[in-house]
Scaffold this active site. Structure first.
Site, PDB file in Angstrom:
ATOM      1  N   TYR A   1      51.417  33.159  15.762  1.00 13.82           N
ATOM      2  CA  TYR A   1      51.606  33.724  14.421  1.00 13.82           C
ATOM      3  C   TYR A   1      52.518  32.868  13.559  1.00 13.82           C
ATOM      4  CZ  TYR A   1      49.019  37.772  15.886  1.00 13.82           C
ATOM      5  OH  TYR A   1      48.022  38.580  16.315  1.00 13.82           O
TER       6      TYR A   1
ATOM      7  N   GLU B   1      46.835  39.104  45.991  1.00 18.30           N
ATOM      8  CA  GLU B   1      46.160  39.084  44.694  1.00 18.30           C
ATOM      9  C   GLU B   1      46.301  40.401  43.933  1.00 18.30           C
ATOM     10  OE1 GLU B   1      42.017  38.010  44.885  1.00 18.30           O
ATOM     11  OE2 GLU B   1      41.696  38.342  42.750  1.00 18.30           O
TER      12      GLU B   1
ATOM     13  N   ASP C   1      41.038  38.590  47.541  1.00 18.53           N
ATOM     14  CA  ASP C   1      39.667  39.033  47.744  1.00 18.53           C
ATOM     15  C   ASP C   1      38.869  37.888  48.343  1.00 18.53           C
ATOM     16  OD1 ASP C   1      40.159  41.497  46.606  1.00 18.53           O
ATOM     17  OD2 ASP C   1      39.437  40.916  44.599  1.00 18.53           O
TER      18      ASP C   1
END
Ligand SMILES: Nc1ncnc2c1ncn2[C@@H]1O[C@H](COP(=O)(O)OP(=O)(O)OP(=O)(O)O)[C@@H](O)[C@H]1O
Ligand SMILES: [Mg+2]
Lengths: 378, 673
Positions: A110, A209, A261
Site C-alpha cells: 500500500y 505440516e 501428508d
C-alpha cells in the site's frame, strides 16, 4: 530472574546496520547514474532464480543459486519499472530506518501507492522485488525491516528460551510449562538478538505440516513421553519457521524429522525445509536444515499401513513429474517413492492414520517409523 | 359414369383461377410471412423499401418514421410514413391491393422494389390474419389535402375493395403513410425490424430514419450526408441479357418506322457499325417494320445480337454508394462501438453479366466494441437493401469464406469459412438485375463474374486490415517505449541521482537509445475557417544519429486537390494524390512540424493520410512506412546514402544476448512454490 530494562532503540547501531545493509543499493544507484551520464540505457545484473540455476553446495549440504545471470534493463517497460521500484524501495527502507519502524509486506504494497509509476500492481511484484534486493545485498528482508504479515507457526515442548519483546524487555519461559495449548507462537524475527535458547530436555524435533496432527500429538502426550519438540510448519513454512528450525538443529544439536501428508506438495515442503526453496535459493545457507529427514507419510507407508487414500489429480501428476526433474529429488529413495506414487496413483493425508483409532499414530506409526530412522530405540 | 369422362374433361372440371389468397397461402415462405416474428419485419421492409425508392425518385432527402405498437395479445399495428412524392388517388387502390402491380418491373435501372408484389402482400397478410383494412394516407404536392383510403384485397378477384375514401388536411407538403394491423410479434435482435433499419441506415446515409418500438422506445438514425444520391438513369435494355419473348414484345411495342431505327434507339450499345454487322450477318435489310418479324426471323436476330461486338452497358443505371459515403454510413451507425479502424472502402468500377451492369462495394470495420471471439459480422446488401436471411446460401458469403483471412491477420478455422475476430464486413451488390436465388430476394445466386469482383475487392480491404494490424502492433510497442521515456525514466533518473548524491543528468542520449525510431504523428488541429480541415504532422528523431529524410504523403484525390502545406512541399502530383518534402537534417531528439490545410475538403482525418519515408529503414520508423519500391522516384543523394548506411545500423543494435531478467523466460520456473 533479573529483568534488565534496555534502551528503546540504539539509534547509532541502527544507522550502521542500515548503511551496511543498503550499501549495494547505493552502489547500484551510482552505477545507474553513471550509465545515464554516459548515455547508456540503465541496467543491472542479477543471478537468475530458476530451477536451471540452482546447484548443490557440497560443503553446506544445500541447494544454492548458480552463476547464470540475467540483465534487468530499462529498454523494456517491465525492466524499467523494476529499476524504478528498486530505488523507491531503497528510499522507503532508509526512511523506516530513520524512524526506527518496520513494515509488513502488505503495508509495503500500500505504501507503493505513493510511488507514481513505481506502484506495485500485485503482491507478487513486491515479493519479487524484495527477493531481488536480498540477492543484490546478500541480506534477509528482515534486515530491510520488512516482515511477512504473520508467521502462524508454533512450537510445543520442553524448550526454554529468552525473548526480547518490542518494548525491549527480556522474558524467559518454557514452551511446555509457560504457554497455553497453542504452544509458543514464533515471531517473524527469530534471530539471536531476539530469541536466545536457554535449555531443552528434548532429544529431537518433529516438524509437522498440519495443526490437527500437532494437537493430536500434544493431546496424546507424545512430546513428554518421547522427549520431543513439536514444530507446527503450517503448510509451506515461512522463512522464520525454517530459520528457527535451523537454529534449533544447529545450536541445540537436535535431529529433525519432517512429518507431512503423503502428496507431491508435501514433498516440496520437506525439500524446502531440508535443501532450500528455489525462490529463496540465494539464502539457502541461512534457512535450510540439510540434516532434516523425511518421516512420512511416504508412498510406501500408504501401502504398508493400508491408509485411506485419494486419487491423484492431474495437477498432482504434473507436480510429481516436475519433481522427477527437480535436482533436490535426485536421490534413489526419492525417485523410487515418487515413481511408486505415480504408479499407484494414490495420495493420503497424515490424519488418515486415524483409521485405526486416535492413539494409533502415537502408539504405533511414529514409534515404528522413528525407531526405523534410529531416533527412538525400543 | 365418371370413368367414361376423358382425362381432359376431368382436368377441366378442376381448372379454375387460383385466388390470390390461395397463392399467398402456398407462398407464405417466399413472401416472407411464414411466422409472426418475420411478418412484422417483412411488412416494415416492404413499406420502407418503397418509401426510399419513392424519395429517391423525387430527389428528396428521406424522412422515414416507423411506428410499431401493440393492438392485442398477438397483434401489432405497423405504420410507415415518408416524405416522398405521394401517390395519386386513382393509383392508391392498385398499388396497395393488387399483386404484381408496380412501376419498376419494366424499368431497367437499379431500384429496391422489382416485382410489384411487396406492399400488396403485406396488405393481404394483414387482411387474412386480422380482417382489418389497410389505411393509406397520401398527399401529392399539387393538391391541397391528403387522401385517406381504407382498403382490403378481394382475395377471389385479386382486386382492391375500397371501404372508405376521405380527404384530410396534412401538415406536410407531400408524402405517404401506410398503416396495417397484423398478426405479429415484436422483438429486437437479429432479423428484427431494428436490425433491418439499422443496416438500412448504413447504406442509405442520406436518409433519416426513426423507429418507435411497442414499448415506447424511440430510436433515431440521423442522416450522415445531405447529398441525395443521383437517380439511376433508366437505360434501354442491352441485347446481351435479352431473351426471345422480351425481344419480340419490345419490337412489337416500338413506334419507330424501321427495324434499324428501333435497334439503335431502343436498345443499348448498338453502334452504327454494329448495326451494319447485324444486318449483314442476319440477312436483314434494316428497313423492315419492327412489328413484322416473326419467330424464325426473331430467333436469327437474337442470335446475331449476341454475336456481334456491342458497346458495354452503361453504369448510369446504377447507384453505388461510393467509398466516402460507405465510410460515413458505417461511422454514423456504428460510432457507439468505437471501432479502432475503418478500412478505406472499395467501390469497383461497373462490370457486366448477362447484359446487366453491376458494382461490388465493400467496407470493413475492425475492433472497438466488436466481439473478438465471434465470427466476423457480415452485412450483405443488394441495391441498398439489407439481406437478413439465407446467409449460408448466398454467393457473397461463399466469396468471403473462400478468402484465406489468416493471411490478413484474422483467425479462420482451416483457412475457410467466416473468419473469427472483432470485425464487421459490409458487402453491397448493386445491379439493374440482382440475381437472387429466389423471389424472396434473400440471397445472391452464384455467378462467376460476380464472384471474381467480390474476391478482388475483398482482397483489397483485407490488405488494408493487415496493414492496420501490423501498424497497430508496432504502435503498441512504441506506446510502451513512450511510457518509459516520458514517465518511468525521468523518475528513475531522479531517484538514482539523489541516492548517488548527484544532479540529474541530461537524458537525451538515453531516450534516443531506448526509442530508436523516427516518429511521425499526425493530429487534427482546429481549422481556421468553417468547411475546411487542418492537420499537423510532427516528426521527431528519437534515434541516436542525425537523419536526413524524404517524406511522401499520399492522400485522397479530393484532399490533394486543395492541399496547402507549411512548409510548402517540394513537389506534388495531383493525379496520384501525392506531395513530398525533403526535410532539413534532424539531430537526435530534433523535431519538425508540418501544417496541412485542406480548404475545400471538410473531412480529412489523420487516418486518411498515408506517410512514406525514404532515408530510414522500416525498423526505425513509427507512424510511417518505408517508400514502396515501385514508386520510381528519384531521391536526393544524401538520402540514398543514408538508406545504404542503414544496414550497418541494424547490425550495430544487436548484442546483449543475455537473458532478459524480467522476460517470461526467467519467470517461468519461479512460480512453482
Ligand atoms: N410510399 C410510396 N410512395 C410512392 N409510391 C409508392 C409508395 N409505395 C409504393 N409505391 C408505388 O407502388 C408500386 C408497388 O409497390 P410494391 O411494393 O407492391 O412493388 P415494387 O416496390 O414495385 O416491387 P417489390 O415487389 O419488389 O417490392 C411501386 O412500384 C411504386 O410505384
Ligand atoms: Mg416494394
Amino acid at each position: 530472574m533479573v529483568r534488565k530494562p534496555t534502551p528503546r532503540s540504539t539509534k547509532s547501531s541502527e544507522i550502521v546496520l542500515r548503511a551496511e545493509a543498503l550499501r549495494p543499493t547505493i552502489d547500484l544507484a551510482k552505477q545507474v547514474y553513471q550509465q545515464l551520464l554516459d548515455g547508456e540505457i540503465p541496467r543491472m545484473r542479477l543471478p537468475l532464480r530458476t530451477k536451471q540455476n540452482i546447484t548443490f553446495q557440497m560443503r553446506e549440504g544445500v541447494w544454492r543459486l548458480g552463476r547464470a545471470m540475467g540483465t534487468r534493463s530499462a529498454r523494456k517497460q517491465d525492466g524499467a519499472l523494476m529499476l524504478l521500484r528498486t530505488f523507491c524501495l531503497v528510499d522507503f527502507i532508509n526512511e523506516m530506518a530513520a524512524e526506527n519502524k518496520t513494515s509488513t509486506l502488505r503495508e509495503l504494497y500500500y505504501i507503493s501507492e505513493g510511488w507514481k509509476d513505481g506502484k506495485f500492481h500485485s503482491e507478487d511484484e513486491s515479493n519479487l522485488l524484495i527477493e531481488d534486493l536480498e540477492v543484490l545485498c546478500e541480506r534477509l528482508r528482515e534486515d530491510f525491516r520488512l516482515h511477512p504479515e504473520e508467521n502462524g507457526a508454533s512450537v510445543i515442548g520442553d524448550l526454554t528460551l529468552r525473548e526480547r519483546n518490542r518494548k525491549g524487555l527480556v522474558k524467559t519461559f518454557n514452551c511446555r510449562d509457560d504457554v497455553g495449548d497453542g504452544g509458543y507462537a514464533l515471531p517473524f524475527n527469530v534471530e539471536k538478538e531476539k530469541i536466545e535458547f536457554v535449555k531443552t530436555g528434548a532429544k529431537f524435533i518433529i516438524a509437522i505440516e498440519c495443526g490437527g496432527m500437532v494437537d493430536r500429538l500434544a493431546e496424546n502426550g507424545f512430546d513428554e513421553e518421547n522427549e520431543a519438540l513439536l514444530l507446527h510448519l503450517k503448510g509451506q513454512p515461512a522463512r522464520s519457521t525454517r530459520r528457527f528450525l535451523k537454529r534449533l538443529n544447529e545450536e541445540l544439536k537436535l535431529p529433525v524429522v519432517v512429518f507431512t501428508d503423503g502428496d507431491p506438495w508435501s514433498f516440496r515442503i520437506f525439500a524446502s525445509v531440508a535443501y532450500g526453496a528455489i525462490k529463496t535459493a540465494h539464502i539457502s545457507h541461512y534457512l535450510a536444515t540439510p540434516a532434516a529427514e523425511f518421516l512420512g507419510v511416504t508412498p510406501s507407508d500408504i501401502e504398508t499401513y493400508d491408509l485411506p487414500s485419494d486419487k491423484l489429480t492431474e495437477q498432482d501428476v504434473r507436480a510429481l513429474q516436475a519433481e522427477l526433474t527437480d535436482p533436490r529429488f535426485q536421490t534413489a529413495e526419492w525417485r523410487s517413492e515418487i515413481e511408486l506414487m505415480l504408479k499407484n496413483g494414490k495420495k493420503a493425508e497424515q490424519q488418515s492414520l486415524a483409521k485405526y483409532g486416535l492413539n494409533y499414530v502415537t502408539e504405533k506409526y511414529l514409534p515404528e517409523k522413528l525407531s526405523d530412522m534410529g531416533i527412538l530405540t525400543r | 359414369m365418371p370413368g367414361a369422362q376423358s382425362l381432359a374433361q376431368q382436368l377441366a372440371a378442376k381448372q379454375r383461377e387460383i385466388s390470390v389468397a390461395e397463392f399467398f397461402e402456398r407462398n407464405r415462405q417466399i413472401l416472407g410471412f411464414d411466422n409472426p416474428l418475420r411478418a412484422v419485419l417483412t411488412t416494415v421492409k416492404e413499406a420502407v423499401d418503397n418509401a426510399l425508392d419513392a424519395c429517391e425518385e423525387a430527389r428528396v432527402l428521406p424522412e422515414i418514421l416507423v411506428e410499431i405498437s401493440k393492438e392485442g395479445p398477438d397483434r401489432l399495428k405497423v405504420a410507415v410514413g415518408d416524405n416522398g412524392p405521394g401517390i395519386v388517388k386513382k393509383q392508391i387502390p392498385n398499388v396497395f391491393a393488387r399483386l404484381l402491380y408496380g412501376s419498376r418491373f419494366h424499368a431497367n435501372r437499379q431500384s429496391r422494389g422489382q416485382q410489384g408484389i411487396g406492399i400488396s402482400a403485406a396488405v393481404l397478410y394483414a387482411a387474412l390474419t386480422t380482417a382489418r383494412p389497410t389505411r393509406i394516407t397520401s398527399k401529392v404536392p399539387e393538391e391541397e389535402a391528403a387522401h385517406v383510403v381504407e382498403l382490403l384485397i378481394d382475395t377471389q378477384k385479386n382486386a382492391p375493395r375500397v371501404l372508405s375514401d376521405e380527404l384530410e388536411l396534412w401538415d406536410r407538403p407531400q408524402g405517404t403513410r401506410v398503416e396495417l394491423v397484423l398478426k405479429a410479434r415484436y422483438t429486437r435482435g437479429r432479423q428484427s425490424p431494428f436490425d433491418y433499419l439499422k443496416n438500412t441506415a448504413i447504406v442509405n446515409p442520406h436518409a433519416r430514419i426513426v423507429l418507435l418500438e411497442p414499448d415506447g422506445t424511440r430510436i433515431t438514425w440521423e442522416r450522415a450526408t445531405t447529398e441525395v444520391p443521383p437517380v439511376p438513369k433508366e437505360v434501354p435494355p442491352h441485347p446481351y441479357g435479352l431473351e426471345l419473348g422480351e425481344l419480340g414484345s419490345r419490337l412489337k411495342a416500338s413506334s419507330r418506322a424501321t427495324l434499324g431505327e428501333t435497334l439503335s434507339k431502343e436498345f443499348a450499345g448498338v453502334t452504327p457499325r454494329a448495326l451494319r454487322d447485324i444486318f449483314a450477318r442476319g440477312h436483314f435489310s434494316g428497313k423492315e417494320a419492327p412489328d413484322s418479324l416473326h419467330s424464325e426471323d426473331l430467333e436469327r436476330l437474337l442470335a446475331v445480337l449476341h454475336e456481334v461486338p456491342l458497346l458495354p452497358p452503361s453504369a448510369e443505371s446504377l447507384s453505388p454508394i461510393g467509398p466516402l459515403l460507405i465510410k460515413r454510413g458505417l461511422r454514423n451507425v456504428l460510432g457507439e462501438i468505437r471501432p479502432e479502424f475503418f478500412a478505406p472502402p472499395v467501390s469497383r468500377p461497373p462490370k457486366v453479366r448477362g447484359g446487366n451492369p453491376f458494382v461490388v462495394e465493400i467496407g470493413l470495420v475492425y475492433g472497438g466494441g466488436l466481439p473478438a471471439d465471434q465470427p466476423m459480422q457480415l452485412l450483405r446488401f443488394a441495391n441498398r437493401v439489407p439481406l437478413l436471411f439465407q446467409q449460408g446460401a448466398c454467393a457473397i458469403t461463399t466469396a468471403v469464406g473462400n478468402l484465406d483471412w489468416r493471411r490478413y491477420g484474422l483467425d479462420q478455422k482451416g483457412g475457410s469459412g467466416l473468419p473469427i475476430g472483432p470485425c464487421l464486413l459490409l458487402v453491397h451488390l448493386a445491379s439493374t438485375k440482382v440475381p437472387f436465388t429466389s423471389e424472396a430476394k434473400e440471397a445472391v445466386a452464384e455467378d462467376p463474374e460476380i464472384d471474381k469482383e467480390l474476391t478482388l475487392s475483398l482482397q483489397v480491404v483485407a490488405r488494408h486490415l493487415r496493414t492496420h494490424l501490423s501498424r497497430r502492433s508496432r504502435r503498441d510497442m512504441a506506446g510502451e517505449k513512450f511510457l518509459i521515456i516520458q514517465r518511468i525514466l525521468p523518475q528513475l533518473a531522479e531517484k538514482a541521482s539523489r541516492l548517488a548524491g548527484k544532479p540529474v543528468p541530461d537524458l537525451t542520449a538515453v531516450i534516443t537509445k531506448i526509442m530508436d525510431v523516427v516518429a511521425f504523428e499526425a493530429t487534427a488541429v482546429a481549422a481556421a475557417n468553417a468547411g475546411e480541415s487542418a492537420l499537423a504532422l510532427e516528426v521527431t528523431n528519437y534515434t541516436p544519429r542525425p537523419r536526413v529524410l524524404e517524406l511522401f504523403l499520399e492522400m485522397p484525390l479530393e484532399a490533394a486537390a486543395s492541399l496547402h502545406a507549411e512548409p510548402a512541399p517540394d513537389g506534388t502530383d495531383a493525379e496520384l494524390g501525392r506531395a513530398w518534402w525533403t526535410l532539413e537534417k534532424l539531430p537526435p531528439s530534433g523535431r519538425v512540424k508540418l501544417l496541412l490545410r485542406f480548404p475545400k475538403a471538410q473531412e480529412v482525418e489523420p487516418g486518411d493520410l498515408d506517410w512514406f519515408v525514404a532515408g530510414v529503414d522500416e525498423a526505425h520508423l513509427l507512424g510511417a512506412e518505408p517508400l514502396p519500391g515501385d514508386w520510381e522516384v528519384r531521391l536526393p543523394r544524401a538520402i540514398v546514402e543514408a538508406a545504404e548506411g542503414s544496414g550497418a545500423e541494424a547490425a550495430m543494435s544487436e548484442g546483449e544476448p543475455e537473458v532478459d531478467y524480467d522476460g517470461a523466460e526467467a519467470h517461468a520456473s519461479l512460480d512453482e512454490e
